[in-house]
Structure formats: C-alpha cells, structure tokens
Design a protein around this motif. Structure first.
Motif, PDB file in Angstrom:
ATOM      1  N   GLY A 158       0.810  -1.213   0.000  1.00 33.23           N
ATOM      2  CA  GLY A 158       0.000   0.000   0.000  1.00 33.23           C
ATOM      3  C   GLY A 158       0.838   1.255   0.000  1.00 33.23           C
ATOM      4  N   ALA A 159       2.138   1.108  -0.280  1.00 27.99           N
ATOM      5  CA  ALA A 159       3.048   2.253  -0.303  1.00 27.99           C
ATOM      6  C   ALA A 159       3.117   2.855  -1.703  1.00 27.99           C
ATOM      7  N   LYS A 160       3.798   3.999  -1.805  1.00 27.15           N
ATOM      8  CA  LYS A 160       3.887   4.732  -3.066  1.00 27.15           C
ATOM      9  C   LYS A 160       5.333   4.795  -3.527  1.00 27.15           C
ATOM     10  N   PRO A 161       5.606   4.438  -4.783  1.00 23.51           N
ATOM     11  CA  PRO A 161       6.980   4.564  -5.283  1.00 23.51           C
ATOM     12  C   PRO A 161       7.305   5.993  -5.698  1.00 23.51           C
ATOM     13  N   ILE A 162       8.548   6.357  -5.514  1.00 20.16           N
ATOM     14  CA  ILE A 162       9.118   7.594  -6.052  1.00 20.16           C
ATOM     15  C   ILE A 162      10.256   7.162  -6.964  1.00 20.16           C
ATOM     16  N   PHE A 163      10.338   7.755  -8.148  1.00 25.89           N
ATOM     17  CA  PHE A 163      11.346   7.320  -9.113  1.00 25.89           C
ATOM     18  C   PHE A 163      12.432   8.372  -9.285  1.00 25.89           C
ATOM     19  N   VAL A 164      13.691   7.923  -9.090  1.00 25.76           N
ATOM     20  CA  VAL A 164      14.844   8.776  -9.371  1.00 25.76           C
ATOM     21  C   VAL A 164      15.676   8.115 -10.461  1.00 25.76           C
ATOM     22  N   ASP A 165      16.510   8.897 -11.100  1.00 30.97           N
ATOM     23  CA  ASP A 165      17.200   8.473 -12.314  1.00 30.97           C
ATOM     24  C   ASP A 165      18.303   7.453 -12.030  1.00 30.97           C
ATOM     25  N   VAL A 166      18.764   6.828 -13.109  1.00 26.82           N
ATOM     26  CA  VAL A 166      19.872   5.876 -13.066  1.00 26.82           C
ATOM     27  C   VAL A 166      21.111   6.508 -13.690  1.00 26.82           C
ATOM     28  N   ASP A 167      22.255   5.879 -13.465  1.00 26.36           N
ATOM     29  CA  ASP A 167      23.487   6.255 -14.166  1.00 26.36           C
ATOM     30  C   ASP A 167      23.569   5.465 -15.465  1.00 26.36           C
ATOM     31  N   LYS A 168      24.067   6.095 -16.509  1.00 20.27           N
ATOM     32  CA  LYS A 168      24.151   5.421 -17.803  1.00 20.27           C
ATOM     33  C   LYS A 168      25.134   4.252 -17.785  1.00 20.27           C
ATOM     34  N   ASP A 169      26.193   4.362 -16.994  1.00 25.46           N
ATOM     35  CA  ASP A 169      27.210   3.316 -17.044  1.00 25.46           C
ATOM     36  C   ASP A 169      26.850   2.096 -16.198  1.00 25.46           C
ATOM     37  N   THR A 170      26.028   2.267 -15.151  1.00 27.58           N
ATOM     38  CA  THR A 170      25.652   1.137 -14.304  1.00 27.58           C
ATOM     39  C   THR A 170      24.245   0.634 -14.601  1.00 27.58           C
ATOM     40  N   LEU A 171      23.405   1.464 -15.197  1.00 31.00           N
ATOM     41  CA  LEU A 171      21.981   1.191 -15.420  1.00 31.00           C
ATOM     42  C   LEU A 171      21.215   1.126 -14.105  1.00 31.00           C
ATOM     43  N   GLY A 172      21.888   1.395 -13.003  1.00 26.55           N
ATOM     44  CA  GLY A 172      21.270   1.352 -11.683  1.00 26.55           C
ATOM     45  C   GLY A 172      21.137   2.737 -11.086  1.00 26.55           C
ATOM     46  N   MET A 173      20.471   2.810  -9.949  1.00 22.71           N
ATOM     47  CA  MET A 173      20.162   4.095  -9.318  1.00 22.71           C
ATOM     48  C   MET A 173      21.391   4.988  -9.213  1.00 22.71           C
ATOM     49  N   SER A 174      21.197   6.246  -9.570  1.00 24.14           N
ATOM     50  CA  SER A 174      22.255   7.243  -9.485  1.00 24.14           C
ATOM     51  C   SER A 174      22.267   7.868  -8.094  1.00 24.14           C
ATOM     52  N   PRO A 175      23.371   7.755  -7.358  1.00 23.05           N
ATOM     53  CA  PRO A 175      23.423   8.412  -6.049  1.00 23.05           C
ATOM     54  C   PRO A 175      23.278   9.929  -6.154  1.00 23.05           C
ATOM     55  N   GLU A 176      23.780  10.506  -7.245  1.00 21.35           N
ATOM     56  CA  GLU A 176      23.635  11.950  -7.423  1.00 21.35           C
ATOM     57  C   GLU A 176      22.167  12.328  -7.594  1.00 21.35           C
ATOM     58  N   ALA A 177      21.440  11.539  -8.371  1.00 21.81           N
ATOM     59  CA  ALA A 177      20.010  11.808  -8.564  1.00 21.81           C
ATOM     60  C   ALA A 177      19.251  11.634  -7.254  1.00 21.81           C
ATOM     61  N   LEU A 178      19.617  10.618  -6.480  1.00 22.11           N
ATOM     62  CA  LEU A 178      18.987  10.390  -5.182  1.00 22.11           C
ATOM     63  C   LEU A 178      19.246  11.560  -4.249  1.00 22.11           C
ATOM     64  N   GLN A 179      20.496  12.005  -4.188  1.00 24.81           N
ATOM     65  CA  GLN A 179      20.856  13.118  -3.317  1.00 24.81           C
ATOM     66  C   GLN A 179      20.110  14.386  -3.714  1.00 24.81           C
ATOM     67  N   LYS A 180      20.041  14.683  -4.997  1.00 21.82           N
ATOM     68  CA  LYS A 180      19.349  15.889  -5.468  1.00 21.82           C
ATOM     69  C   LYS A 180      17.871  15.857  -5.111  1.00 21.82           C
ATOM     70  N   PHE A 181      17.252  14.701  -5.291  1.00 23.10           N
ATOM     71  CA  PHE A 181      15.828  14.600  -4.968  1.00 23.10           C
ATOM     72  C   PHE A 181      15.592  14.852  -3.484  1.00 23.10           C
ATOM     73  N   LEU A 182      16.404  14.224  -2.643  1.00 17.67           N
ATOM     74  CA  LEU A 182      16.215  14.359  -1.201  1.00 17.67           C
ATOM     75  C   LEU A 182      16.483  15.783  -0.728  1.00 17.67           C
ATOM     76  N   GLU A 183      17.528  16.416  -1.270  1.00 15.80           N
ATOM     77  CA  GLU A 183      17.839  17.799  -0.890  1.00 15.80           C
ATOM     78  C   GLU A 183      16.701  18.741  -1.259  1.00 15.80           C
ATOM     79  N   LYS A 184      16.120  18.520  -2.405  1.00 17.95           N
ATOM     80  CA  LYS A 184      15.090  19.428  -2.922  1.00 17.95           C
ATOM     81  C   LYS A 184      13.720  19.185  -2.305  1.00 17.95           C
ATOM     82  N   ASN A 185      13.410  17.957  -1.940  1.00 22.92           N
ATOM     83  CA  ASN A 185      12.022  17.592  -1.647  1.00 22.92           C
ATOM     84  C   ASN A 185      11.747  17.104  -0.238  1.00 22.92           C
ATOM     85  N   THR A 186      12.761  16.965   0.608  1.00 23.86           N
ATOM     86  CA  THR A 186      12.519  16.340   1.907  1.00 23.86           C
ATOM     87  C   THR A 186      13.105  17.129   3.069  1.00 23.86           C
ATOM     88  N   SER A 187      12.671  16.745   4.261  1.00 23.31           N
ATOM     89  CA  SER A 187      13.248  17.272   5.499  1.00 23.31           C
ATOM     90  C   SER A 187      13.209  16.160   6.547  1.00 23.31           C
TER      91      SER A 187
END
Length: 379
Positions: A109-138
C-alpha cells in the motif's frame, strides 16, 4: 543490416535454430538431489536441502543470514514489511527495473518515487537520489518526510540491473544520512561484486531471485540476505504463516505469508550452487568476446562499471536510436535469435503514472536504446 551480429551469435551458440535469451543449465547433481529429496518425502518447506541451501548461500555471499523464499517478488514483499513499510509510506526506487520491484511496493500500500539511473551502471544514481532528497525532503523526528506529500519515505530500493552493480556504497551513505532503510534488489546479480563485496550485502536487506532465467535457478525461488539476526528471525517467522512453534498446536501471532521455499526447489539450488563459479567464469568469457566483437561495430556493448565484477547476467548493447533499435529487434527475432528491449519505464505504466519523479533523462535515453542479447552459459 545486422547480419554480422546474427552470424556471430549463431557461431557462438553453434546453432541455426532458435537461440533463447537466457536458458538454464543443469549439468551437475540436480537429478541426484531431487531424487534424494523425493525419497525423503520432505518435499515442502521443511527439509534438509532448504537448510543446506541457506548455509551455502551465506558462505557464497558473505551474508550472516539467509532465508529461502518462494520467489524474488515474495522476498521483496517481506523485505519491505520487515522494514516497516506500510500503507501510504513512500519508497524511492528506479524507473528502470522489472515490474516485481514496484509490485512489491504496491502490495504494502506504499507509493513509489522514481529517481534516475546512471548510464554506465543502469542502476540508481546516487547523485540523482541526493538531489531529490535535498530538494524535496526534510528530517522530522528522525524520519525522512516528503515535503510535497507529507508522507514518510521509509525505504530506498535500488536494483543491480542485469547483474551490473550500482554505486551502492554512495547510496548507502545517503540513506544513512536521511534515516531511510536500504533494501537491495540483487535479484539479477548473484555472483556480482562491488569493491570486492557481494551485492545484496550492503543494505539492511538484500533480495535474490532464482527464476528460470537467472544465473542459477530452482524454477522459481528467492532469498533474503541480512546481517541482522532479528530481521532474519522475523522474515523466517512471517514467511511460514507466522506460526508459533509447538508440538501440535496451531497458533499464529500475526498475519503471515506462505512464502517459504519448498525443499524440492532447494535441492535444485544446492546442485546449481556447486556450478555457480563456473557459470560466472563462462558468462564473463562470453561478455569479453561480445565486447571485442562490438568494439568493431557502431553498436556499444555495456561493460561492467569501475570497481565492479559483474556476473553479466544479461549482455546488453546500446543502439543509436529507437528506430535502429526496433529494426535490430525485428531482424534478430525473425532470424530466431531472442533479443529484448529494456523494460518500459515503471512511471509510464498505468499503476504508477501518477508517481512522483525526479529528472529521468538517463532512464528515458536508455529506454529507447538498450537491447539484451543471448546470454546463456555456453558449456
């Protein structure tokens, strides 16, 4: 147009017939152990092979504990439950993943949030994760709060796509700073290492899959890895219908799930594990040969990221455009070579189209260009 690729693949697999994307290899003690299992009469979730498999998979991955489950999806579901993900919580994941990742979030019953991947790993980008959290959370009361929805972000669920490890160490550091549980979807990456540590052992919980198309298989099957004894005990309890141990009484102290791996499946896996090192070697050899071949073409072969040892579960190439990609897919499949595009981005599916997203530029670019090519172990 792609005749050279077709010829190369046919020669590698020594076949002019249908060449699947990834088929299992049963070359060891599978029949022997299955017969032993049948002879024992313990074919369900109680049996020596379940225990033996859990012991061997902890030795292989370096995890302290392992709990064998029916499939990777059930493992993801239980992982989220024991991470206290409940209705209207949020889980950060990536849009490039198999549907099971997001289905498990929905089960809670939870909600997904989608952040981008890195092109070289095809997996979650830590930079994208950090940017999302800095901008949208507390951080409030030691919880990560989404300022837009006011919901708690309980977990982060990156995936090691096609067996290539993502930058899991940086993701772990970010999750620790924001009080977010890290669950690794390592369904595709058994045998893959990041900085010499096995994938699935960085987070609070790691999840493996043994579906019929994985590097080793029990037809179905999944597993939870954890270093936390309390978590392991809770997973084991929940996955066996939350029944309290007693000589004869049936008493269940919470809502449980019938997710425990049957002994028959575990017997297959014990045999498969005996050949896993060989499978990884053969898959990496095939990947090297693909890499050398594609270096002489205008198609780009996806190689393991820096500081990683990939199992190359699925070999992948990048084609210049969606139009070229579709031509390649059509031509290879007509010629009986099974090729497949990367998954449709999760945020484009009707169940998740209203989900909150970060900038998904890399994911959109990869979606139009990545193709998987035959990757079965060549014996």
């Amino acid at each position: 147009m792609f005749d050279d690729v077709v010829d190369f693949i046919k020669k590698k697999y020594k076949s002019n017939g249908f060449i699947p994307l990834h088929e299992p290899r049963f070359i060891g003690n599978e029949k022997k152990y299955l017969n032993e299992c049948i002879d024992s009469s313990y074919v369900s979730s109680i049996g020596s092979f379940v225990n033996k498999f859990e012991e061997k998979i902890t030795q292989y991955t370096g995890s302290n504990y392992a709990v064998a489950l029916t499939n990777g999806t059930s493992a993801l579901h239980i992982a989220l439950i024991v991470s206290n993900v409940t209705k209207n919580d949020e889980v950060i994941t990536q849009p490039i993943t198999f549907i099971a990742t997001c289905n498990a979030i929905n089960y809670c019953g939870a909600k997904p949030i989608f952040v981008d991947v890195d092109k070289d790993t095809l997996g979650m980008s830590p930079e994208a994760l950090q940017k999302f959290l800095e901008k949208n959370t507390s951080i409030q009361n030691h919880q990560c709060i989404n300022n837009k929805t006011r919901r708690v972000i309980k977990a982060c669920l990156p995936m090691h796509t096609f067996g290539h490890p993502c930058r899991i160490d940086k993701i772990k550091d970010i999750c620790n700073r924001y009080n977010i549980n890290l669950i690794e979807d390592a369904a595709e990456s058994l045998g893959s290492l990041f900085k010499e540590q096995h994938t699935g052992t960085f987070g609070n919980i790691g999840v493996l899959s043994f579906n019929g198309n994985k590097i080793i298989t029990s037809g179905g099957g999944g597993c939870i890895l954890t270093n936390d004894e309390v978590v392991a005990k809770k997973v084991r309890h929940l996955s066996t219908t939350a029944k309290l141990t007693h000589k004869w009484d049936f008493f269940h102290d919470m809502t449980g799930y019938n997710y425990r791996m049957p002994n028959l499946n575990a017997a297959l896996l014990v045999a498969q594990l005996e050949n896993l090192d060989s499978f990884v070697i053969q898959k990496r050899k095939l990947a090297l040969e693909y890499s050398i071949f594609f270096d002489e073409t205008n198609l780009s072969f996806i190689k393991e990221p820096v500081n990683c040892k990939s199992n190359y579960w699925l070999n992948s190439i990048i084609i210049e455009s969606k139009e070229e990609r579709d031509l390649f897919l059509n031509e290879t499949n007509i010629k009986k070579i099974m090729t497949r595009p990367i998954w449709t981005l999760m945020n484009k599916l009707p169940m998740f189209e209203d989900s909150q997203c970060g900038d998904l530029s890399n994911s959109k670019w990869l979606e139009q260009r990545v193709v998987n090519i035959p990757s079965s172990v060549i014996i």
